[in-house]
Design a protein around this motif. Structure first.
Motif, PDB file in Angstrom:
ATOM      1  N   THR A   1      -0.260  -8.146  12.193  1.00  0.00           N
ATOM      2  CA  THR A   1       1.193  -7.986  12.197  1.00  0.00           C
ATOM      3  C   THR A   1       1.602  -7.110  11.019  1.00  0.00           C
ATOM      4  OG1 THR A   1       1.491 -10.181  13.164  1.00  0.00           O
ATOM      5  CG2 THR A   1       3.406  -9.182  12.129  1.00  0.00           C
ATOM      6  N   SER A   2       2.408  -6.112  11.291  1.00  0.00           N
ATOM      7  CA  SER A   2       2.875  -5.217  10.223  1.00  0.00           C
ATOM      8  C   SER A   2       4.389  -5.076  10.293  1.00  0.00           C
ATOM      9  CB  SER A   2       2.210  -3.842  10.340  1.00  0.00           C
ATOM     10  OG  SER A   2       2.559  -3.230  11.569  1.00  0.00           O
ATOM     11  N   SER A   3       5.003  -4.879   9.115  1.00  0.00           N
ATOM     12  CA  SER A   3       6.455  -4.746   9.051  1.00  0.00           C
ATOM     13  C   SER A   3       6.847  -3.841   7.900  1.00  0.00           C
ATOM     14  CB  SER A   3       7.105  -6.117   8.872  1.00  0.00           C
ATOM     15  OG  SER A   3       8.512  -6.006   8.877  1.00  0.00           O
ATOM     16  N   GLN A   4       7.942  -3.127   8.118  1.00  0.00           N
ATOM     17  CA  GLN A   4       8.504  -2.244   7.107  1.00  0.00           C
ATOM     18  C   GLN A   4       9.800  -2.864   6.592  1.00  0.00           C
ATOM     19  OE1 GLN A   4       7.052   0.910   6.261  1.00  0.00           O
ATOM     20  NE2 GLN A   4       8.418   0.706   4.503  1.00  0.00           N
ATOM     21  N   PHE A   5      10.004  -2.878   5.270  1.00  0.00           N
ATOM     22  CA  PHE A   5      11.158  -3.534   4.670  1.00  0.00           C
ATOM     23  C   PHE A   5      12.068  -2.520   3.985  1.00  0.00           C
ATOM     24  CE2 PHE A   5       7.810  -6.641   4.873  1.00  0.00           C
ATOM     25  CZ  PHE A   5       8.433  -7.854   5.154  1.00  0.00           C
ATOM     26  N   SER A   6      13.338  -2.919   3.911  1.00  0.00           N
ATOM     27  CA  SER A   6      14.254  -2.179   3.039  1.00  0.00           C
ATOM     28  C   SER A   6      14.012  -2.647   1.614  1.00  0.00           C
ATOM     29  CB  SER A   6      15.703  -2.447   3.448  1.00  0.00           C
ATOM     30  OG  SER A   6      16.031  -3.808   3.200  1.00  0.00           O
ATOM     31  N   ALA A   7      14.641  -1.996   0.645  1.00  0.00           N
ATOM     32  CA  ALA A   7      14.413  -2.344  -0.758  1.00  0.00           C
ATOM     33  C   ALA A   7      14.820  -3.791  -1.048  1.00  0.00           C
ATOM     34  CB  ALA A   7      15.179  -1.376  -1.662  1.00  0.00           C
TER      35      ALA A   7
ATOM     36  N   GLU B   1      -2.076  -7.635   3.119  1.00  0.00           N
ATOM     37  CA  GLU B   1      -2.029  -6.402   2.344  1.00  0.00           C
ATOM     38  C   GLU B   1      -0.575  -6.005   2.121  1.00  0.00           C
ATOM     39  OE1 GLU B   1      -4.266  -3.451   4.346  1.00  0.00           O
ATOM     40  OE2 GLU B   1      -6.183  -4.510   4.152  1.00  0.00           O
ATOM     41  N   LYS B   2      -0.260  -5.605   0.870  1.00  0.00           N
ATOM     42  CA  LYS B   2       1.104  -5.216   0.515  1.00  0.00           C
ATOM     43  C   LYS B   2       1.092  -3.823  -0.102  1.00  0.00           C
ATOM     44  CE  LYS B   2       1.135  -8.740  -2.101  1.00  0.00           C
ATOM     45  NZ  LYS B   2       1.514  -9.703  -3.162  1.00  0.00           N
ATOM     46  N   ASP B   3       2.078  -3.030   0.280  1.00  0.00           N
ATOM     47  CA  ASP B   3       2.237  -1.683  -0.274  1.00  0.00           C
ATOM     48  C   ASP B   3       3.613  -1.622  -0.927  1.00  0.00           C
ATOM     49  OD1 ASP B   3       2.575   0.979  -0.836  1.00  0.00           O
ATOM     50  OD2 ASP B   3       1.834   1.695   1.104  1.00  0.00           O
ATOM     51  N   ASP B   4       3.626  -1.788  -2.255  1.00  0.00           N
ATOM     52  CA  ASP B   4       4.903  -1.820  -2.975  1.00  0.00           C
ATOM     53  C   ASP B   4       5.618  -0.477  -2.954  1.00  0.00           C
ATOM     54  OD1 ASP B   4       5.070  -4.561  -4.054  1.00  0.00           O
ATOM     55  OD2 ASP B   4       3.218  -4.027  -5.080  1.00  0.00           O
ATOM     56  N   VAL B   5       4.856   0.594  -2.874  1.00  0.00           N
ATOM     57  CA  VAL B   5       5.477   1.916  -2.888  1.00  0.00           C
ATOM     58  C   VAL B   5       6.271   2.160  -1.613  1.00  0.00           C
ATOM     59  CG1 VAL B   5       5.047   4.398  -2.963  1.00  0.00           C
ATOM     60  CG2 VAL B   5       3.713   2.847  -4.424  1.00  0.00           C
ATOM     61  N   HIS B   6       5.656   1.828  -0.477  1.00  0.00           N
ATOM     62  CA  HIS B   6       6.313   2.085   0.810  1.00  0.00           C
ATOM     63  C   HIS B   6       6.960   0.833   1.399  1.00  0.00           C
ATOM     64  CE1 HIS B   6       3.170   5.260   0.455  1.00  0.00           C
ATOM     65  NE2 HIS B   6       4.142   6.026   0.918  1.00  0.00           N
ATOM     66  N   ARG B   7       6.914  -0.271   0.665  1.00  0.00           N
ATOM     67  CA  ARG B   7       7.515  -1.546   1.091  1.00  0.00           C
ATOM     68  C   ARG B   7       7.041  -1.933   2.499  1.00  0.00           C
ATOM     69  NH1 ARG B   7      11.692   1.279  -1.236  1.00  0.00           N
ATOM     70  NH2 ARG B   7      12.632   1.759   0.782  1.00  0.00           N
ATOM     71  N   HIS B   8       5.729  -1.966   2.611  1.00  0.00           N
ATOM     72  CA  HIS B   8       5.108  -2.276   3.903  1.00  0.00           C
ATOM     73  C   HIS B   8       4.091  -3.390   3.709  1.00  0.00           C
ATOM     74  CE1 HIS B   8       2.200  -1.701   7.237  1.00  0.00           C
ATOM     75  NE2 HIS B   8       3.270  -1.389   7.922  1.00  0.00           N
ATOM     76  N   ALA B   9       4.038  -4.312   4.661  1.00  0.00           N
ATOM     77  CA  ALA B   9       3.096  -5.431   4.576  1.00  0.00           C
ATOM     78  C   ALA B   9       2.372  -5.599   5.907  1.00  0.00           C
ATOM     79  CB  ALA B   9       3.814  -6.723   4.205  1.00  0.00           C
ATOM     80  N   THR B  10       1.093  -5.958   5.809  1.00  0.00           N
ATOM     81  CA  THR B  10       0.275  -6.197   7.001  1.00  0.00           C
ATOM     82  C   THR B  10      -0.510  -7.493   6.813  1.00  0.00           C
ATOM     83  OG1 THR B  10       0.031  -3.839   7.457  1.00  0.00           O
ATOM     84  CG2 THR B  10      -1.549  -5.321   8.504  1.00  0.00           C
ATOM     85  N   ALA B  11      -0.359  -8.399   7.749  1.00  0.00           N
ATOM     86  CA  ALA B  11      -1.104  -9.658   7.725  1.00  0.00           C
ATOM     87  C   ALA B  11      -2.076  -9.671   8.898  1.00  0.00           C
ATOM     88  CB  ALA B  11      -0.172 -10.855   7.811  1.00  0.00           C
TER      89      ALA B  11
END
Length: 235
Positions: free
Chosen positions: A48-54, A90-100
């Motif tokens: 599962t992956s998701s893109q977040f706003s700030a 996995e978390k990507d703080d730069v692009h605010r993206h997370a994948t579980a």
């Protein structure tokens, strides 16, 4: 109460949990993508992956992103009918993206004779599906966020008689796998080699026996001497 075994909402809660509901017209929208990859045993790798706003990223990290153990606890609760392992986040703080990612064992319910069934929640709408690839979508407001979910179910390549059937509490995605045990190609080759070796050994043994056979010649005894001629009287 029956528990859905497909598309649990724990990911939606974990990836969409924000403080306080907002008016409908102000709801932020987010798309969550899920992929279920099933193997021949009915186990599935769920990603599962998701893109977040700030703002959403800060809130999500405080509640779940910085506490992956809490997310795993919820996953095990939501997938109580399966065995959850191989968990990663996995978390990507730069692009605010997370994948579980998890592996849910026995997520597809085995019925008998190679038949499997997957419970599909009613809110998931079938977009398209044939063979091993099936696509669903759903849209729902949750914790102040409008979640547009895209879900892909990838069935085993060996799956046959695949069908999607509307049902009562849950819709069903069913398929069959040939579970007849087959001899591997390697085992067949080994069996043939052993058979040939056996035949060759039997032939070699036959010739060895022939070469070492002893010939016995029976020699008859010499003839006995004729009996002596008696002396005749003199005339």
């Amino acid at each position: 109460m029956r528990t859905s075994r497909f598309c649990q909402y724990v990911y939606l809660v974990a990836f969409a949990a924000l403080a306080g509901p907002l008016p409908a017209q102000e709801l932020p929208t987010r798309t969550i993508e899920q992929t279920y990859t099933f193997d021949d045993r009915g186990d599935a790798v769920v990603e599962t992956s998701s893109q977040f706003s700030a703002a959403e990223w800060v809130e999500w990290k405080e509640r779940f992103g910085d506490h992956p153990d809490l997310l795993l606890r919820d996953l095990r609760y939501q997938y109580a009918s399966a065995v959850v392992d191989d968990y990663s986040l996995e978390k990507d703080d730069v692009h605010r993206h997370a994948t579980a990612k998890i592996k849910a064992r026995a997520l597809a319910r085995y019925r008998s004779n190679g038949d499997f069934a997957i419970d599909v929640t009613k809110d998931l709408k079938l977009v398209t599906g044939s063979g091993s690839d099936w696509f669903f979508t759903s849209s729902a407001a949750m914790n102040g966020v409008l979640i547009n979910q895209t879900l892909k179910a990838k069935l085993p390549a060996k799956a046959t008689r695949v069908a999607f059937t509307p049902g009562g509490d849950f819709n069903l995605l069913t398929y069959s796998i040939d579970v007849t045990p087959l001899r591997s190609k390697g085992s067949l080759i080994v069996g043939i080699c052993l058979l040939l070796l056996g035949v060759g050994a039997a032939i070699a043994s036959f010739f060895v026996m022939q070469r070492h056979t002893t010939t016995v010649t029976i020699i008859p005894p010499p003839p006995s001497a004729p009996p002596p001629i008696p002396n005749l009287p003199k005339q």
